[in-house]
Design a protein around this motif. Structure first.
Motif, PDB file in Angstrom:
ATOM      1  N   UNK A   1       0.880  -1.163   0.000  1.00 49.48           N
ATOM      2  CA  UNK A   1       0.000   0.000   0.000  1.00 49.48           C
ATOM      3  C   UNK A   1       0.917   1.213   0.000  1.00 49.48           C
ATOM      4  N   UNK A   2       0.534   2.243  -0.728  1.00 49.78           N
ATOM      5  CA  UNK A   2       1.410   3.408  -0.750  1.00 49.78           C
ATOM      6  C   UNK A   2       0.724   4.656  -1.252  1.00 49.78           C
ATOM      7  N   UNK A   3       1.439   5.781  -1.112  1.00 52.38           N
ATOM      8  CA  UNK A   3       0.954   7.050  -1.629  1.00 52.38           C
ATOM      9  C   UNK A   3       1.892   7.503  -2.750  1.00 52.38           C
ATOM     10  N   UNK A   4       1.775   8.760  -3.134  1.00 52.91           N
ATOM     11  CA  UNK A   4       2.586   9.266  -4.254  1.00 52.91           C
ATOM     12  C   UNK A   4       4.083   9.205  -3.947  1.00 52.91           C
ATOM     13  N   UNK A   5       4.446   9.166  -2.662  1.00 56.65           N
ATOM     14  CA  UNK A   5       5.862   9.125  -2.296  1.00 56.65           C
ATOM     15  C   UNK A   5       6.426   7.717  -2.164  1.00 56.65           C
ATOM     16  N   UNK A   6       5.591   6.713  -2.401  1.00 58.70           N
ATOM     17  CA  UNK A   6       6.087   5.337  -2.344  1.00 58.70           C
ATOM     18  C   UNK A   6       5.332   4.473  -1.351  1.00 58.70           C
ATOM     19  N   UNK A   7       5.910   3.308  -1.089  1.00 60.56           N
ATOM     20  CA  UNK A   7       5.251   2.306  -0.252  1.00 60.56           C
ATOM     21  C   UNK A   7       5.217   2.733   1.218  1.00 60.56           C
TER      22      UNK A   7
END
Lengths: 204, 204
Positions: free
Chosen positions: A183-189
């Protein structure tokens, strides 16, 4: 329970168009219930109005949980599911699709209702998303599986907002399928998962 | 965010008595939205009524998620939390208390909204319950912690209905606390968990 229902796929679509918007409205209400700063009389009036709607919906209802019904075309309605249920306002709902790069992916926006640490997704909600998508990757549309073990590694907090989950089956050994997921956001996991999914006894 | 608010504890109680029943009413609505077999016009009318309530609640609202506010007595309002939030209709909410035998326990009834496999609690919801109570055991009211790793072993399906979760801190080594937890029904344990909880960088 799994229920066979002899309905056309078009009828399933029609029902989705009725119940989907209802559940969407309830999702918005869940969010507003958390965030409202309205005065007490307004809150009391909202409660009364909601109880009245609930009483009308309950005049005719299933005796228990929704279960999963399916028709002769194999179309299923897992609409009560806590992760993907079209009719379940607890579910975002997750919309999981095959990833062109292999495995499965899911883009989802998690708002105020999924909060744990301030401004961040509850670690248990991260687990819910990862468990579900890992299960989909394990099944791959061809086999029934249920979670045997799931190991989650929280690398950093997962901010509320737009997120992406991914999962892929690494290998299958007999009744066990080994899956990895992130699971992650725009900055990575933000969270990594490894799961072992097993064919349940009723499907062997 | 964590917000300091200079309110008396009595005012916190007053607010709980206003917002708690509202969220309870929304929990009932979530359940009815899944289980209703009302005819289409009734469903459409319910949707419209809910959207009207939401619009009124939203006239004054927080700009983002609820966060956690607390007062000078140290009483906190984690009311938006997805597991324990008094104002969050996604949360059952869990009511976790010290277990006379050591550690913490929580009795909870999980209904249709928490379903995964038909008639059973979603594996990810089991993870949410276990993550939260394990975190409480790790913190033990004295230290801030967040989930480092969590390993879940699903022994058998967890039936919807009355359940009991338990957790206890086994040992602390530096910044890490090792916790074990279980979820189960009247017939015994359904899911086991082991977690390592760490003091977050902002609290070191």
């Amino acid at each position: 329970m799994f229920t066979f229902e002899d309905v056309e796929s078009a009828e399933i679509d029609r029902r989705a168009a009725v119940y989907g918007p209802l559940a969407d409205a309830v999702r918005e209400l869940v969010d507003a219930t958390i965030r409202s700063t309205a005065a007490e009389p307004e809150i009391r009036a909202a409660e009364a109005a909601i109880r009245a709607v609930t009483a009308r919906l309950r005049r005719d209802q299933l005796p228990g949980s929704f279960g999963i019904s399916y028709n002769s075309s194999g179309d299923s309605m897992p609409w009560g599911n806590a992760a993907i249920g079209l009719r379940n306002a607890i579910a975002p709902p997750l919309e999981i699709e095959p990833d062109p790069g292999g495995g499965y992916r899911c883009d989802v926006v998690l708002g105020a209702a999924y909060e744990g640490p301030p401004g961040h997704v509850h670690g248990g909600v991260c687990a819910l998303v990862l468990d579900h998508i890992a299960g989909v990757a394990a099944s791959d549309g061809v086999r029934a599986t249920s979670t045997g073990t799931l190991t989650l590694r929280y690398r950093r907090g997962t901010p509320l907002g737009p997120l992406c989950a991914r999962a892929r089956a690494e290998r299958t050994e007999g009744l066990k399928t080994f899956v990895t997921a992130t699971l992650g956001d725009a900055d990575g996991v933000t969270v990594e998962a490894e799961g072992i999914f097993v064919v349940p006894s009723w499907a062997r």
